[in-house]
Scaffold this active site. Structure first.
Site, PDB file in Angstrom:
ATOM      1  N   CYS A 257      -2.653  -6.309  -2.533  1.00 36.33           N
ATOM      2  CA  CYS A 257      -3.341  -6.042  -1.253  1.00 36.33           C
ATOM      3  C   CYS A 257      -4.799  -6.498  -1.312  1.00 36.33           C
ATOM      4  O   CYS A 257      -5.332  -7.029  -0.337  1.00 36.33           O
ATOM      5  CB  CYS A 257      -3.285  -4.553  -0.906  1.00 36.33           C
ATOM      6  SG  CYS A 257      -1.602  -3.948  -0.732  1.00 36.33           S
TER       7      CYS A 257
ATOM      8  N   ARG B   9       4.761  -5.226   3.896  1.00 39.00           N
ATOM      9  CA  ARG B   9       3.759  -6.192   4.390  1.00 39.00           C
ATOM     10  C   ARG B   9       4.301  -6.818   5.674  1.00 39.00           C
ATOM     11  O   ARG B   9       4.970  -7.855   5.644  1.00 39.00           O
ATOM     12  CB  ARG B   9       3.491  -7.259   3.324  1.00 39.00           C
ATOM     13  CG  ARG B   9       2.965  -6.681   2.034  1.00 39.00           C
ATOM     14  CD  ARG B   9       2.694  -7.720   0.970  1.00 39.00           C
ATOM     15  NE  ARG B   9       2.607  -7.071  -0.318  1.00 39.00           N
ATOM     16  CZ  ARG B   9       1.519  -6.440  -0.777  1.00 39.00           C
ATOM     17  NH1 ARG B   9       0.423  -6.422  -0.069  1.00 39.00           N
ATOM     18  NH2 ARG B   9       1.529  -5.841  -1.951  1.00 39.00           N
TER      19      ARG B   9
HETATM   20  C1  BEZ Z   1      -0.110  -4.245  -4.656  1.00 41.11           C
HETATM   21  O1  BEZ Z   1      -0.447  -4.714  -5.720  1.00 41.11           O
HETATM   22  O2  BEZ Z   1      -0.724  -4.493  -3.604  1.00 41.11           O
HETATM   23  C2  BEZ Z   1       1.091  -3.376  -4.576  1.00 41.11           C
HETATM   24  C3  BEZ Z   1       2.146  -3.645  -5.435  1.00 41.11           C
HETATM   25  C4  BEZ Z   1       3.256  -2.804  -5.402  1.00 41.11           C
HETATM   26  C5  BEZ Z   1       3.309  -1.732  -4.517  1.00 41.11           C
HETATM   27  C6  BEZ Z   1       2.256  -1.509  -3.657  1.00 41.11           C
HETATM   28  C7  BEZ Z   1       1.151  -2.324  -3.689  1.00 41.11           C
END
Ligand code: BEZ
Length: 238
Positions: free
Chosen positions: A56, A139
């Site tokens: 993110c 997402r």
């Molecule tokens: C992230 O790195 O943004 C992420 C990865 C797995 C679950 C939620 C967020």
């Protein structure tokens, strides 16, 4: 995959061609009234799973670095996660003050980020997909046109960051399709040939096949023409 326990809750999934569901929300830029206050602009409403997570963070730095480009194409950005306002503020401050990534640093996220701890908005938009997670939004990306109609929806899972060049390409393609009443072929980019509407009568089909000037036909139902990048820039940019 995490939180895989399925629930029997009915989750609404807005669809392409429908009006974007309305909501009022608190964001990092004050309260918003969605989509009403965005009338006249394109808007990309997108969700991310959680603040202070690596994928993110890479996405926010990339999207924020491209915000001016989207704004110049008459498009505003609005983010959402099921975190609270103070988490959002702290995360955006950390991004600006501490994170340097792929040549991007001192990145200020100026677009609003919605707090949605109750998941009210995320559920309205089908961003909670229990097979992926019961507690985090996937997402999701909603392209909403200046009349408040959903025009494209893209979903990615938690583990995969989005391609923001593709989001920009899709935005410009939607605008070109509207402005010039054409369709766009596979992998279209500004400057490539566009597809003219399929002939609706035998006469038009014949005319198309005989026209050797501005239209190129691969067959009577598959004809293309040129629209230059200049025409596109003049036609769609603010
Ligand atoms: C992230 O790195 O943004 C992420 C990865 C797995 C679950 C939620 C967020």
């Amino acid at each position: 995959m995490e939180d895989t326990k399925q629930t029997n809750e009915i989750i609404s999934m807005p669809r392409i061609g429908e009006r974007a569901p309305s909501f009022k929300a608190v964001t990092t830029q004050g309260e918003i009234n969605f989509p009403e206050q965005y009338e006249g602009s394109w808007v990309i409403l997108f969700s991310h799973p959680a603040d202070f997570t690596p994928v993110c963070t890479s996405e926010f730095m990339t999207f924020a670095s491209m915000e001016t480009k989207f704004n110049e194409a008459n498009c505003k950005l609005v983010g959402l996660s099921v975190d609270g306002l103070y988490s959002h503020i702290a995360w955006l401050r950390t991004i600006k003050e501490k994170i340097e990534y792929k040549g991007m640093k001192d990145v200020e996220v100026k677009f609003p980020l919605i707090e949605d701890i109750t998941m009210e908005v995320a559920k309205k938009y089908g961003m909670i997909q229990p097979g992926e997670s019961n507690t985090k939004a996937v997402r999701a990306v909603f392209f909403i046109d200046p009349k408040g109609i959903i025009r494209t929806i893209i979903y990615y899972p938690l583990s995969l960051g989005r391609n923001f060049d593709e989001l920009y390409r899709a935005l410009i393609a939607l605008q070109v399709a509207d402005k010039f009443s054409v369709a766009l072929p596979a992998d279209w980019r500004p400057g490539d040939d566009v597809i003219v509407p399929t002939a609706g009568s035998c006469g038009v089909a014949k005319e198309r096949m005989e026209n050797k000037e501005d239209i190129h036909c691969y067959d009577w139902f598959f004809c293309t023409k040129k629209i230059s990048e200049d025409e596109i820039n003049n036609g769609i940019k603010k």
